[in-house]
Design an enzyme around this catalytic site. Structure first.
Site, PDB file in Angstrom:
ATOM      1  CG  LEU A 191      -3.503  -1.182   6.248  1.00  0.00           C
ATOM      2  CD1 LEU A 191      -3.775  -2.559   6.867  1.00  0.00           C
ATOM      3  CD2 LEU A 191      -2.618  -1.321   5.018  1.00  0.00           C
ATOM      4  CD  GLU A 227      -2.522   1.732   0.199  1.00  0.00           C
ATOM      5  OE1 GLU A 227      -3.323   0.944  -0.320  1.00  0.00           O
ATOM      6  OE2 GLU A 227      -2.327   2.881  -0.244  1.00  0.00           O
ATOM      7  CE  LYS A 286     -21.496   8.154   2.498  1.00  0.00           C
ATOM      8  NZ  LYS A 286     -20.596   8.436   1.386  1.00  0.00           N
ATOM      9  CG  HIS A 335     -47.571   0.523  12.243  1.00  0.00           C
ATOM     10  ND1 HIS A 335     -47.651   1.294  11.104  1.00  0.00           N
ATOM     11  CD2 HIS A 335     -48.270   1.168  13.201  1.00  0.00           C
ATOM     12  CE1 HIS A 335     -48.389   2.359  11.368  1.00  0.00           C
ATOM     13  NE2 HIS A 335     -48.786   2.314  12.631  1.00  0.00           N
TER      14      HIS A 335
HETATM   15  P1  FAD Z   1      -9.328   2.054  -3.407  1.00  0.00           P
HETATM   16  O1  FAD Z   1     -10.153   2.272  -2.230  1.00  0.00           O
HETATM   17  O2  FAD Z   1      -9.202   3.130  -4.418  1.00  0.00           O
HETATM   18  O3  FAD Z   1      -7.902   1.686  -2.861  1.00  0.00           O
HETATM   19  C1  FAD Z   1      -6.816   1.472  -3.691  1.00  0.00           C
HETATM   20  C2  FAD Z   1      -5.577   1.618  -2.853  1.00  0.00           C
HETATM   21  O4  FAD Z   1      -4.501   1.139  -3.621  1.00  0.00           O
HETATM   22  C3  FAD Z   1      -5.238   3.066  -2.513  1.00  0.00           C
HETATM   23  O5  FAD Z   1      -5.063   3.205  -1.126  1.00  0.00           O
HETATM   24  C4  FAD Z   1      -3.935   3.344  -3.256  1.00  0.00           C
HETATM   25  O6  FAD Z   1      -3.045   4.154  -2.514  1.00  0.00           O
HETATM   26  C5  FAD Z   1      -3.369   1.949  -3.413  1.00  0.00           C
HETATM   27  N1  FAD Z   1      -2.527   1.781  -4.592  1.00  0.00           N
HETATM   28  C6  FAD Z   1      -2.865   2.000  -5.881  1.00  0.00           C
HETATM   29  N2  FAD Z   1      -1.872   1.644  -6.689  1.00  0.00           N
HETATM   30  C7  FAD Z   1      -0.891   1.195  -5.880  1.00  0.00           C
HETATM   31  C8  FAD Z   1       0.407   0.694  -6.134  1.00  0.00           C
HETATM   32  N3  FAD Z   1       0.868   0.563  -7.362  1.00  0.00           N
HETATM   33  N4  FAD Z   1       1.155   0.335  -5.081  1.00  0.00           N
HETATM   34  C9  FAD Z   1       0.693   0.455  -3.809  1.00  0.00           C
HETATM   35  N5  FAD Z   1      -0.520   0.914  -3.525  1.00  0.00           N
HETATM   36  C10 FAD Z   1      -1.294   1.284  -4.554  1.00  0.00           C
HETATM   37  N6  FAD Z   1     -18.323   3.799  -2.259  1.00  0.00           N
HETATM   38  C11 FAD Z   1     -19.333   3.233  -1.579  1.00  0.00           C
HETATM   39  O7  FAD Z   1     -19.604   2.053  -1.761  1.00  0.00           O
HETATM   40  N7  FAD Z   1     -20.080   3.955  -0.683  1.00  0.00           N
HETATM   41  C12 FAD Z   1     -19.833   5.258  -0.443  1.00  0.00           C
HETATM   42  O8  FAD Z   1     -20.511   5.887   0.359  1.00  0.00           O
HETATM   43  C13 FAD Z   1     -18.770   5.879  -1.147  1.00  0.00           C
HETATM   44  N8  FAD Z   1     -18.477   7.168  -0.927  1.00  0.00           N
HETATM   45  C14 FAD Z   1     -17.422   7.729  -1.578  1.00  0.00           C
HETATM   46  C15 FAD Z   1     -17.117   9.058  -1.315  1.00  0.00           C
HETATM   47  C16 FAD Z   1     -16.057   9.653  -1.946  1.00  0.00           C
HETATM   48  C17 FAD Z   1     -15.739  11.100  -1.651  1.00  0.00           C
HETATM   49  C18 FAD Z   1     -15.246   8.899  -2.848  1.00  0.00           C
HETATM   50  C19 FAD Z   1     -14.068   9.527  -3.529  1.00  0.00           C
HETATM   51  C20 FAD Z   1     -15.534   7.578  -3.113  1.00  0.00           C
HETATM   52  C21 FAD Z   1     -16.624   6.983  -2.484  1.00  0.00           C
HETATM   53  N9  FAD Z   1     -16.964   5.658  -2.720  1.00  0.00           N
HETATM   54  C22 FAD Z   1     -18.013   5.100  -2.062  1.00  0.00           C
HETATM   55  C23 FAD Z   1     -16.206   4.822  -3.664  1.00  0.00           C
HETATM   56  C24 FAD Z   1     -15.233   3.900  -2.905  1.00  0.00           C
HETATM   57  O9  FAD Z   1     -14.361   4.686  -2.150  1.00  0.00           O
HETATM   58  C25 FAD Z   1     -14.463   3.038  -3.887  1.00  0.00           C
HETATM   59  O10 FAD Z   1     -15.366   2.339  -4.720  1.00  0.00           O
HETATM   60  C26 FAD Z   1     -13.613   2.025  -3.141  1.00  0.00           C
HETATM   61  O11 FAD Z   1     -12.707   2.672  -2.292  1.00  0.00           O
HETATM   62  C27 FAD Z   1     -12.857   1.163  -4.140  1.00  0.00           C
HETATM   63  O12 FAD Z   1     -12.087   0.252  -3.462  1.00  0.00           O
HETATM   64  P2  FAD Z   1     -10.796  -0.393  -4.121  1.00  0.00           P
HETATM   65  O13 FAD Z   1     -10.328  -1.428  -3.167  1.00  0.00           O
HETATM   66  O14 FAD Z   1     -11.062  -0.783  -5.509  1.00  0.00           O
HETATM   67  O15 FAD Z   1      -9.712   0.772  -4.234  1.00  0.00           O
END
Ligand code: FAD
Length: 462
Positions: free
Chosen positions: A41, A36, A54, A440
Site C-alpha cells: 500500500l 491496489e 526524502k 528566539h
Molecule cells: P498515487 O500515489 O499515484 O497512487 C495511486 C495508486 O493507484 C498506485 O499505487 C497505483 O499502483 C494504483 N493504481 C492505479 N490504477 C490502478 C488500478 N486500475 N487498479 C489498481 N491499482 C491502481 N508529493 C508531495 O506532496 N510531497 C513530496 O515530497 C512529493 N515527492 C515526490 C517525489 C517523487 C519522486 C514523485 C514521483 C512524486 C512526489 N510527490 C510528492 C507526489 C505524490 O507522490 C503524489 O502527489 C501522490 O502520491 C498522489 O497520490 P494519489 O493517491 O493520487 O496516487
C-alpha cells in the site's frame, strides 16, 4: 476460480488519496474494499515518491553538512559511499511505512484486493478473476512519469522511479526538467558524487514558484549544478560510451554533450485513461484527468475521484484531504473540498516553499497585493547556522492587509511554511502575525519579523 465481493465502497488505488479515503470511510462505519496493483500500500508517495526521495535527501544533507563543517573547525574524512547500505536504508523506511498502512487497513477491516482493477459497469469492477460489486467507488489511480518519445529506450535513461533505485552513481548526469522532482533527485546524486547538469526550457527553475525565491536558490546552487535555462534537448543518441545530447536555446552548448545518465523529470500524467472508466459512464478528458465537483463527485453521482488523477497540484497532502472529503460525503456528511491554499515544497538545498497567492499569480489575476520580505542575512539563527542565503516573504491584500500567501527559500523552509498556511486559512492579517511572539532564535521568527516590517514597526534592517 472466480471470486465475488460485494462492498459499500470500493477504492481504486492505495496511494495517499486512496488509503486516506478507505480508512476514513471505514472509520465512519462503511464496508470498504481497497484495490491496489502494487504488492504494498502507499502508492507512488510511499513506494517511489515523497518518502524514498526524502530518505535519500537526508543522506545528501548529512554529507553536505559534514563537508561544510570544515569551515567551522571540524573536519571529517571524505565520505565512503556504500550504495547497498543506502538502498537498504531507503527500503527500510519504505517498509516501515507501507507495513504500517497494512496494519491500519487490517485494524479497520478494510479488505485489500491485490491486482489491477478496471470498470465493467456503473457498479462493477473486475480485478483479475475477482468481480467487485459496489454501491460507491472512489477512483484514486494517481499518475505516472511522462516519457519523451524522441529519447531512445536505454537503461541509462531513467525516470524518478529509476533514479530512486540508485543502481549506480553516474559520473556525468543530465537532469532533463528543472522542476521539483528533478532538482530533488539532482541534489541526491550531486551529494553522492555525480556532476549534475540541469536543463530547463523555461527561463527559471521550478516555473510555478515566484522568481525571487528561485533566484536565491539558483544563486546558491550555481557552484553545485551546471544549470541551462531557456534551453531544450532536441536529440539524444545512445552510444556505447555514453548518451550524446543535443541542445537548442539560449544556453545550449554548441556540440552534443556526453552524459553517463539522463534523468527525465518533465512532469507526470494522470492514469485516468487506463481504467475503462467509460464502461461506468465516467468522463475522462483527453489527457487522462477526471473532472469532479467540490464534493469530489464525477459526472456519475455515486463515483468519486481524488488525488493526482483529478488534476494539479499533484501533491500527496492534497490527495489525503480530498480522500477524507470523498469518504465523508459518501457517509452522508455535507463536506466540501474548498481549501484557501495548498502548500508546495521543493525539498532541495536550500528548500523552496510557497503557499497561497504568489506574486506571479497576483499579477496575472489583477489582485492588488503588497509584499514584505525578511532577509535571513539579518536572522541570528540563520547566521549561527551559516545559511544566510534565504529569505521569508509574506504577500498581503493591499486593502485589507490580510495575508494571501507567502514564500520561503532557505533551510527548513518546508517545515516553516505551516505557519503561513494556517495564517492564510484562518484569514489572519499582518497585525495578527506581527503581534504573535515567535521563539528566539528561530528561523520562524522571520515570519513575525516580515509582518512587523509590513506594519512599519521595523525599519532598520541591514
Ligand atoms: P498515487 O500515489 O499515484 O497512487 C495511486 C495508486 O493507484 C498506485 O499505487 C497505483 O499502483 C494504483 N493504481 C492505479 N490504477 C490502478 C488500478 N486500475 N487498479 C489498481 N491499482 C491502481 N508529493 C508531495 O506532496 N510531497 C513530496 O515530497 C512529493 N515527492 C515526490 C517525489 C517523487 C519522486 C514523485 C514521483 C512524486 C512526489 N510527490 C510528492 C507526489 C505524490 O507522490 C503524489 O502527489 C501522490 O502520491 C498522489 O497520490 P494519489 O493517491 O493520487 O496516487
Amino acid at each position: 476460480m472466480s471470486n465475488e465481493i460485494k462492498t459499500q465502497v470500493v477504492v481504486l488505488g492505495a496511494g495517499p488519496g486512496g488509503y486516506s479515503a478507505a480508512f476514513r470511510a471505514a472509520d465512519l462505519g462503511l464496508e470498504v474494499t481497497l484495490v491496489e496493483a502494487r504488492s504494498t500500500l502507499g502508492g507512488v508517495c510511499l513506494n517511489v515518491g515523497c518518502i524514498p526521495s526524502k530518505a535519500l535527501l537526508h543522506v545528501a544533507k548529512v554529507i553536505d553538512d559534514a563537508k561544510e563543517m570544515a569551515s567551522h573547525g571540524v573536519t571529517f574524512g571524505a565520505p565512503e559511499i556504500d550504495l547497498d547500505k543506502i538502498r537498504a536504508w531507503k527500503d527500510k523506511v519504505i517498509g516501515q511505512l507501507t507495513n504500517g498502512l497494512s496494519g491500519m487497513a487490517k485494524m479497520r477491516k478494510v479488505k485489500v484486493v491485490n491486482g489491477y482493477g478496471k470498470f465493467t459497469g456503473a457498479n462493477t469492477l473486475q480485478v483479475g478473476d475477482t468481480t467487485i460489486t459496489f454501491e460507491h467507488a472512489i477512483i484514486a489511480a494517481g499518475s505516472e512519469p511522462v516519457a519523451l518519445p524522441f529519447i531512445p529506450k536505454d537503461d541509462r535513461v531513467i525516470d524518478s522511479t529509476g533514479a530512486l533505485e540508485l543502481k549506480d552513481i553516474p559520473g556525468e548526469m543530465l537532469v532533463l526538467g528543472g522542476g521539483i522532482i528533478g532538482l530533488e533527485m539532482g541534489t541526491v546524486y550531486r551529494a553522492l558524487g555525480s556532476k549534475v547538469s540541469v536543463v530547463e526550457f523555461a527561463d527559471q527553475l521550478v516555473p510555478a514558484a515566484d522568481a525571487d525565491i528561485v533566484k536565491a536558490y539558483t544563486k546558491y546552487n550555481s557552484k553545485n549544478f551546471n544549470i541551462m535555462l531557456s534551453t531544450k534537448v532536441t536529440a539524444v543518441e545512445a552510444k556505447k560510451d555514453g548518451l550524446y545530447v543535443t541542445f537548442e536555446g539560449k544556453n545550449a552548448p554548441a556540440n552534443p554533450v556526453r552524459y553517463d545518465k539522463i534523468l527525465v523529470a518533465v512532469g507526470r500524467k494522470p492514469n485516468g485513461n487506463l481504467l475503462d472508466a467509460a464502461k461506468a459512464g465516467v468522463n475522462v478528458d483527453e489527457r487522462g484527468f477526471i473532472n469532479v465537483d467540490k464534493q469530489l463527485r464525477t459526472n456519475v453521482p455515486h463515483i468519486y475521484a481524488i488525488g493526482d488523477v483529478i488534476g494539479q497540484p499533484m501533491l500527496a497532502h492534497k490527495a489525503v484531504h480530498e480522500g477524507h472529503v470523498a469518504a465523508e460525503v459518501i457517509s452522508g456528511l455535507k463536506h466540501f473540498f474548498d481549501p484557501r491554499c495548498i502548500p508546495s515544497v521543493a525539498y532541495t538545498d536550500p528548500e523552496m516553499a510557497w503557499v497561497g497567492v504568489t506574486e506571479k499569480e497576483a499579477k496575472e489575476k489583477g489582485i492588488a497585493v503588497e509584499t514584505a520580505t525578511f532577509p535571513w542575512a539579518a536572522s541570528g539563527r540563520a547566521i549561527a547556522s551559516a545559511r544566510t542565503e534565504g529569505f521569508t516573504k509574506l504577500i498581503f491584500d493591499k486593502e485589507t492587509h490580510r495575508i494571501l500567501g507567502g514564500a520561503i527559500v532557505g533551510i527548513n523552509a518546508g517545515e516553516m511554511l505551516g505557519e503561513i498556511c494556517l495564517a492564510v486559512e484562518m484569514g489572519a492579517d499582518a497585525e495578527d502575525i506581527a503581534l504573535t511572539i515567535h521563539a528566539h532564535p528561530t528561523l520562524n521568527e522571520s515570519i513575525g519579523l516580515a509582518a512587523e516590517i509590513y506594519e512599519g514597526s521595523i525599519t532598520d534592517l541591514p
